[in-house]
Write a protein that holds these residues in place. Structure first.
Motif, short mmCIF file in Angstrom:
data_model
loop_
_atom_site.label_atom_id
_atom_site.label_comp_id
_atom_site.label_asym_id
_atom_site.label_seq_id
_atom_site.Cartn_x
_atom_site.Cartn_y
_atom_site.Cartn_z
N PRO A 200 36.97 -8.09 -24.46
CA PRO A 200 36.86 -9.41 -25.12
C PRO A 200 35.62 -9.52 -26.01
O PRO A 200 35.65 -10.17 -27.05
N PHE A 201 34.52 -8.84 -25.59
CA PHE A 201 33.30 -8.80 -26.41
C PHE A 201 33.63 -8.24 -27.79
O PHE A 201 33.25 -8.78 -28.84
N LEU A 202 34.39 -7.14 -27.81
CA LEU A 202 34.70 -6.44 -29.06
C LEU A 202 35.66 -7.25 -29.94
O LEU A 202 35.41 -7.42 -31.15
N ILE A 203 36.73 -7.77 -29.34
CA ILE A 203 37.71 -8.48 -30.18
C ILE A 203 37.08 -9.73 -30.80
O ILE A 203 37.34 -10.05 -31.97
N LEU A 204 36.19 -10.41 -30.08
CA LEU A 204 35.56 -11.60 -30.66
C LEU A 204 34.54 -11.22 -31.74
O LEU A 204 34.38 -11.93 -32.73
N GLY A 205 33.89 -10.09 -31.56
CA GLY A 205 32.96 -9.59 -32.60
C GLY A 205 33.72 -9.25 -33.87
O GLY A 205 33.32 -9.62 -34.99
N LEU A 206 34.86 -8.54 -33.70
CA LEU A 206 35.67 -8.18 -34.87
C LEU A 206 36.24 -9.43 -35.55
O LEU A 206 36.33 -9.50 -36.78
N MET A 207 36.62 -10.39 -34.72
CA MET A 207 37.15 -11.64 -35.27
C MET A 207 36.09 -12.34 -36.14
O MET A 207 36.37 -12.78 -37.26
N GLY B 54 43.91 -10.90 -28.74
CA GLY B 54 42.87 -10.80 -27.71
C GLY B 54 43.43 -11.12 -26.33
O GLY B 54 43.16 -10.41 -25.35
N VAL B 55 44.22 -12.19 -26.26
CA VAL B 55 44.81 -12.58 -24.99
C VAL B 55 45.82 -11.53 -24.53
O VAL B 55 45.86 -11.14 -23.35
N LEU B 56 46.63 -11.03 -25.48
CA LEU B 56 47.69 -10.09 -25.13
C LEU B 56 47.16 -8.71 -24.74
O LEU B 56 47.64 -8.08 -23.81
N LEU B 57 46.15 -8.23 -25.47
CA LEU B 57 45.74 -6.83 -25.32
C LEU B 57 44.30 -6.62 -24.83
O LEU B 57 43.98 -5.57 -24.28
N PHE B 58 43.41 -7.60 -25.10
CA PHE B 58 41.99 -7.35 -24.87
C PHE B 58 41.42 -8.14 -23.67
O PHE B 58 40.22 -8.37 -23.61
N LEU C 123 43.41 -17.07 -35.46
CA LEU C 123 44.46 -17.33 -34.46
C LEU C 123 45.16 -16.03 -34.08
O LEU C 123 45.48 -15.81 -32.90
N LEU C 124 45.38 -15.17 -35.08
CA LEU C 124 46.00 -13.87 -34.78
C LEU C 124 45.12 -13.06 -33.83
O LEU C 124 45.60 -12.46 -32.85
N TYR C 125 43.81 -13.06 -34.11
CA TYR C 125 42.89 -12.30 -33.25
C TYR C 125 42.83 -12.88 -31.84
O TYR C 125 42.76 -12.15 -30.87
N PHE C 126 42.85 -14.22 -31.75
CA PHE C 126 42.87 -14.85 -30.43
C PHE C 126 44.12 -14.42 -29.66
O PHE C 126 44.05 -14.05 -28.49
N SER C 127 45.27 -14.46 -30.36
CA SER C 127 46.54 -14.11 -29.69
C SER C 127 46.51 -12.66 -29.23
O SER C 127 46.86 -12.35 -28.08
#
Lengths: 276, 247
Positions: free
Chosen positions: A70-77, A138-142, A132-136
């Motif tokens: 989750p740290f990484l996906i939010l950073g990339l977002m 993130g929830v599905l994969l990260f 929104l795509l990154y959040f989705s």
């Protein structure tokens, strides 16, 4: 003959610009589809990297040890949000210069501030869609859990981030008009954000010089604020430090961006380069 | 009568960006004098033609009048508003048709394009659609209103540009070779439209290479030679223009 009594308002101009943008992109739906697919496939490497890191948690991740995904996906977002907003005005102005539409838009009765906002608006909404795509994903994969999200804090961070990136985008647009090239500012910000902004790893692992650079660029407080509000559920008061940092950056960069944009526009009118 | 367009001692000098060779040798690039000490007055309802060789400065003067270009010295006022002011103030007064076909959003249809431009003039959504339809009928493009602009012929695109220039009901029309690429029948209709516009008080400044067009349409003809203007009555323009072209 049509009577000339109407006044362009923000609602009319922004609405018309977004409709125009939709009409133009609907004729190129495959281009939008490729963008979405590229965003999804672009996250595969970070996904496997995060799984590798989380399989042997490192203390250097601090509070996020064992929660690197989750740290990484939010950073990339945060990074992609920054990139799409900062490069917005520069790219739009360059495109309008080469297509010859910039002169015609500027010589309409629409005030300059509204024209600038209408150029920025499509990228802002596309940036929100990407969030929104990154959040989705993130929830599905990260392993991103949205149960702890503090929505007002997240909104405050994103709102201040948007204003800050808009001010930087004004600077980028000024450089685009002066250089008649795609602006170098967004390139510099992307590179420095990746290295020093705490996108891929915490800034605590950086040597002092790069850590200092990281404190100066706006991605750092944005990523910090987004992570703290989404993963840790911190509220606005607990996020005072990153919010203040974004506010100061915005307060400094906004007048500078407006001045630079005004200067570059006048210079382009002098050189005749609004359409070249 | 108060002048609608008033140019006083307008000079425009371009300073081209230095090339690498000039940069390395610390040389400055040679300035290009496009217009030099130009004076011109245009009153409501008048049509002036600007004629001259390629590169004489006709389009530069039109761009100065529209405010997208600023003069190096001198002043230009349209209906009392300086062209050096905020361009949106001139937007109500001036309609522009450029010489090339740029400035059109090729992926949009003429209807969508003009509705967008109408919104920039302050028309709300429904009114903008109505204004766009009116303009398309006016220039004879109603039949192709829904086709992408990229698929239209050169003449159709020129007519669309004219519709765009007319959209704000401007007091001053700046037309750069307006009838180039338009078939003879449509050109005749458009000439009549320009005459009707001037009868209603619109002033027109047009750049053209067409002697016949200048003679038939215009009150005065301005010959542009090396950035300087000389005015003639339309009946005397032929010999003057041929002299300029052959010099």
């Amino acid at each position: 003959m049509t009577e000339n009594v109407c006044h362009p308002t923000a609602r009319i101009v922004l609405g018309a610009t977004l409709r125009k943008q939709l009409s133009e992109t609907s004729g190129r739906w495959w281009s939008s589809a490729i963008h979405v697919l590229t965003a999804i496939f672009g996250l595969l490497s970070p996904l496997f990297l995060s799984r590798l890191v989380d399989s042997a948690p490192s203390n250097k991740l601090g509070a996020y040890a064992g929660r690197y995904a989750p740290f990484l996906i939010l950073g990339l977002m945060a990074l992609h949000f920054q990139n799409s907003l900062v490069s917005s005005l520069g790219n739009r102005i360059r495109q309008a210069q080469t297509e010859g539409t910039l002169e015609l838009s500027l010589s309409s009765p629409t005030p300059l501030r509204l024209l600038v906002l209408s150029l920025f608006a499509p990228d802002f909404f596309s940036g929100i869609a990407r969030l929104l795509l990154y959040f989705s994903l993130g929830v599905l994969l990260f392993h991103l859990h949205l149960s702890a999200v503090n929505a007002p804090a997240l909104f405050a961070v994103l709102a201040l981030g948007t204003l800050t990136f808009f001010s930087l985008s004004l600077g980028g647009a000024a450089l685009t008009m002066l250089l008649r090239r795609t602006d170098p500012l967004s390139f510099f910000l992307t590179v420095s954000s990746l290295v020093s902004g705490g996108v891929l790893y915490p800034r605590s692992v950086l040597p002092p010089s790069l850590a200092l650079l990281g404190r100066l660029i706006p991605i750092a407080p944005l990523a910090e604020g987004v992570r703290a509000s989404v993963i840790d559920g911190k509220n606005v008061i607990e996020l005072a430090s990153p919010l203040l940092q974004l506010l100061v950056t915005c307060a400094v960069m906004m007048p500078l961006g407006l001045l630079a944009f005004g200067y570059a526009l006048r210079r382009a009118r002098m050189d005749g380069s609004l359409s070249t | 009568m108060m002048a609608l367009l008033e140019a006083r001692s307008v000079t425009k000098i371009f300073h081209p960006a230095p090339r690498w060779r000039e940069l390395l040798l610390f040389k400055r690039s040679q300035p290009v004098v496009a217009l030099s000490g130009v004076d011109l007055t245009l009153e409501p309802g008048q049509i002036f033609a600007l004629m001259g060789k390629n590169g004489a400065g006709k389009s530069t003067f039109l761009r100065l009048c529209s405010g997208v270009l600023l003069p190096s010295s001198g002043t230009l006022d349209v209906d009392g508003v300086s062209t050096a002011a905020d361009m949106s103030r001139l937007g109500r007064l001036v309609g522009t048709m450029a010489a090339d076909e740029r400035g059109l959003h090729l992926n949009l249809s003429p209807q969508e394009f003009l509705a967008y431009v109408a919104a920039l003039y302050g028309h709300a959504r429904k009114a903008a659609v109505a204004v766009a339809s009116d303009q398309l009928s006016r220039v004879g493009l109603a039949a192709v209103a829904a086709r992408p602009i990229g698929e239209l012929s050169t003449g159709m695109r020129r007519r669309l540009q004219l519709a765009r220039a007319l959209l704000g009901a401007p007091k001053l029309l700046l037309l750069d070779e307006p009838l180039r690429g338009i078939d003879p029948g449509s050109a005749e209709d458009l000439r009549q439209m320009l005459i009707d516009l001037t009868a209603a008080g619109t002033a027109i400044l047009l750049a053209t290479h067409d002697l016949e067009e200048a003679r038939r349409l215009c009150d005065r003809v301005v010959l542009v030679e090396c950035g300087r203007f000389s005015e003639f009555a339309p009946e005397h323009v032929r010999e003057q223009f041929l002299r300029v072209v052959h010099d």
